[in-house]
Design an enzyme around this catalytic site. Structure first.
Site, PDB file in Angstrom:
ATOM      1  CE  LYS A  41      -4.050  -2.325   1.892  1.00 45.27           C
ATOM      2  NZ  LYS A  41      -3.480  -3.739   1.973  1.00 45.27           N
TER       3      LYS A  41
HETATM    4  C1  LIG Z   1      -4.172  -4.626   1.097  1.00 45.39           C
HETATM    5  C2  LIG Z   1      -3.330  -6.169   1.080  1.00 45.39           C
HETATM    6  C3  LIG Z   1      -3.685  -6.865   0.209  1.00 45.39           C
HETATM    7  C4  LIG Z   1      -4.762  -6.786  -0.633  1.00 45.39           C
HETATM    8  O1  LIG Z   1      -4.803  -5.877  -1.736  1.00 45.39           O
HETATM    9  P1  LIG Z   1      -6.301  -5.435  -2.379  1.00 45.39           P
HETATM   10  O2  LIG Z   1      -5.724  -4.260  -3.401  1.00 45.39           O
HETATM   11  O3  LIG Z   1      -7.158  -4.850  -1.561  1.00 45.39           O
HETATM   12  O4  LIG Z   1      -6.648  -6.509  -3.269  1.00 45.39           O
HETATM   13  C5  LIG Z   1      -3.029  -7.945   0.077  1.00 45.39           C
HETATM   14  N1  LIG Z   1      -1.879  -8.225   0.777  1.00 45.39           N
HETATM   15  C6  LIG Z   1      -1.688  -7.214   1.584  1.00 45.39           C
HETATM   16  C7  LIG Z   1      -0.321  -7.502   2.348  1.00 45.39           C
HETATM   17  C8  LIG Z   1      -2.304  -6.219   1.745  1.00 45.39           C
HETATM   18  O5  LIG Z   1      -1.789  -5.327   2.553  1.00 45.39           O
END
Ligand SMILES: *Cc1c(COP(=O)(O)O)cnc(C)c1O
Length: 472
Positions: free
Chosen positions: A112
């Site tokens: 993120k």
């Molecule tokens: C947020 C997150 C995901 C999921 O990603 P999306 O874009 O919501 O599908 C997968 N792995 C980790 C470690 C995350 O923090």
């Protein structure tokens, strides 16, 4: 570039409007009026660019007139200069034709950061030039909160308040939020569950007077700017593996469908993306959809990959809109029935269109642990539980798809989930140097009951402290 709502009943906006608004007024999600595309020659000309420059070039058509190209370049350089790896999102080979795209070298060790490090700077830039401020409020069960805090810390035009459930996040996750010593950051531990935190945030957004008073904003993954900022790393990987002259497949650990939607968008922009594998844990609603057009909500089950413990993937609506030939009325009807009945009635033709590119995949906790063990034994690679579900999905690809290189997105650093990694491999993954002193840093947070009035007062007190002297 203008953006339209997937439900067709909100006015179109430019990038700045979409960046600041998040959700559209009709409950839909903003998507570009038309996807920008690049020719093969244009893609070839981007090969070899460093990550920040590639990101600026690919984001320019989405950003439109909101930011000068030179400003966009500077914001990308600043956002990605803080990553702990010089390639920003390095590609690591783990097997024949098998690669991992490491998206976890940002300040909070999760993918993120790639989008949010840039968004925080974009917010600050567009707010400062019009003399506005924004108060970001969010609820977190762990990961999103720290990435949002890191994105907003020290920004002049933004205050951020994050609610987490008291004593119900891991110590690493809590400390990544509560040890950030910036005056515009506040953490509130709510004596309750994550759902209580989320309900409080929703209630603050539904309180129109409060919303106006503190100028409330959100940074969740329904914000299209976040999707846009995730496209460049798919291009970076594909170009490194020979695109546009050679096709590629991606396997993406998925929760809210934002990350895999960005991979789809990279293909929509002209990269030869031959296959997309949507990887889930035991919460397998998406795997059931792609296998049998059976999108039916089940209770959320906790797993070793908590960031994927999701049943309703908010960004799926954006894909649905495309699968329906951008028919907003049809999208609205299907989403309303999904909300009412817990089952999404996707027409057969739209599902078949999805199957032309997408496959689903689901792995339970024992399978996740054995994939972590196998990667460590066979390739000397330490993967966190989310990333391991991605590599397992990549390996499960049908033989006819294996002619192309397969890239699994690695979404979290193994040190974020040390217990699972140690259980599988016997190796305790160390925190990287920039976080090595996390457990010595001082924590700051308030503890409050799940009471709307008390939380609103805390938000008011926090932002008032940060207003310039003399401001009302
Ligand atoms: C947020 C997150 C995901 C999921 O990603 P999306 O874009 O919501 O599908 C997968 N792995 C980790 C470690 C995350 O923090």
């Amino acid at each position: 570039m203008r953006y339209v709502s997937t439900r067709g009943q909100a006015a179109s906006r430019d990038f700045e409007g979409v960046l600041l608004a998040g959700l559209a007024e009709d409950g839909g999600l903003f998507v570009p009026e038309a996807w920008p595309t690049l020719s093969a020659a244009e893609w070839r000309s981007l090969r070899g660019l460093p990550y920040p420059a590639l990101a600026a070039r690919l984001l320019a058509p989405f950003v439109g007139a909101t930011l000068d190209p030179a400003v966009l370049e500077r914001l990308c350089a600043e956002a990605y200069g803080g990553f702990a790896h010089p390639a920003v999102t390095p590609l690591v080979q783990i097997g024949h034709g098998q690669f991992v795209l490491e998206l976890f070298h940002g300040p909070t060790l999760a993918f993120k950061d790639v989008a949010l490090q840039l968004l925080g700077r974009m917010f600050d830039h567009v707010l400062a030039r019009s003399g506005r401020r924004l108060t970001i409020v969010g609820a977190t069960s762990g990961d999103t909160g720290s990435a949002a805090i890191e994105a907003c810390r020290g920004r002049a035009s933004v205050d951020i308040v994050i609610l987490h459930p008291h004593n119900r996040t891991s110590a690493v996750q809590r400390r990544q939020m509560t040890t950030v010593a910036a005056p515009n950051v506040a953490n509130i531990a709510i004596e309750g569950s994550f759902d209580d935190c989320q309900d409080l945030v929703k209630a603050m957004f539904n309180d129109a007077a409060f919303r106006r008073e503190v100028s409330l904003g959100a940074v969740n993954s329904i914000n299209f700017a976040r999707i846009a900022a995730q496209i460049p790393y798919y291009a970076y990987a594909a170009l490194a593996l020979g695109a546009p002259d050679r096709a590629v497949a991606f396997a993406v650990p998925t929760g809210n469908f934002g990350n895999v939607l960005a991979a789809w968008a990279a293909g929509r922009m002209g990269l030869p993306v031959e296959r997309l594998i949507v990887a889930s844990n035991r919460n397998d609603i998406l795997a059931r959809f792609f296998a049998a057009n059976d999108m039916r909500i089940a209770p959320v089950e906790p797993s070793l990959s908590p960031s994927m413990d999701i049943q309703v993937s908010s960004n799926f609506e954006r894909l649905l809109f495309e699968l329906l030939g951008r028919d907003a009325a049809a999208t609205r009807g299907i989403m309303e029935r999904f909300r009412a009945e817990g089952r999404m009635p996707v027409p057969e033709a739209a599902w078949a269109a999805a199957r032309a590119l997408f496959r689903g995949f689901a792995l339970d906790d024992p399978g996740t642990l054995s994939e972590i063990r196998r990667l460590h034994r066979e390739a000397g690679y330490l993967a966190d539980p989310h990333s391991a579900i991605g590599t397992a999905a990549a390996r499960a690809l049908a033989p006819e798809d294996r002619a192309v290189p397969v890239v699994a997105a690695a979404t979290a650093h193994p040190a974020k989930f040390p217990e699972a990694v140690e259980r599988a491999t016997g190796v305790h993954p160390a925190l990287p140097p920039q976080l090595a002193d996390l457990f010595e840093r001082e924590e700051r947070f308030a503890v409050l009951p799940p009471d709307l009035g008390a939380v609103q007062s805390a938000v008011r007190a926090h932002i008032r402290r940060n207003l310039p002297v003399g401001a009302a």
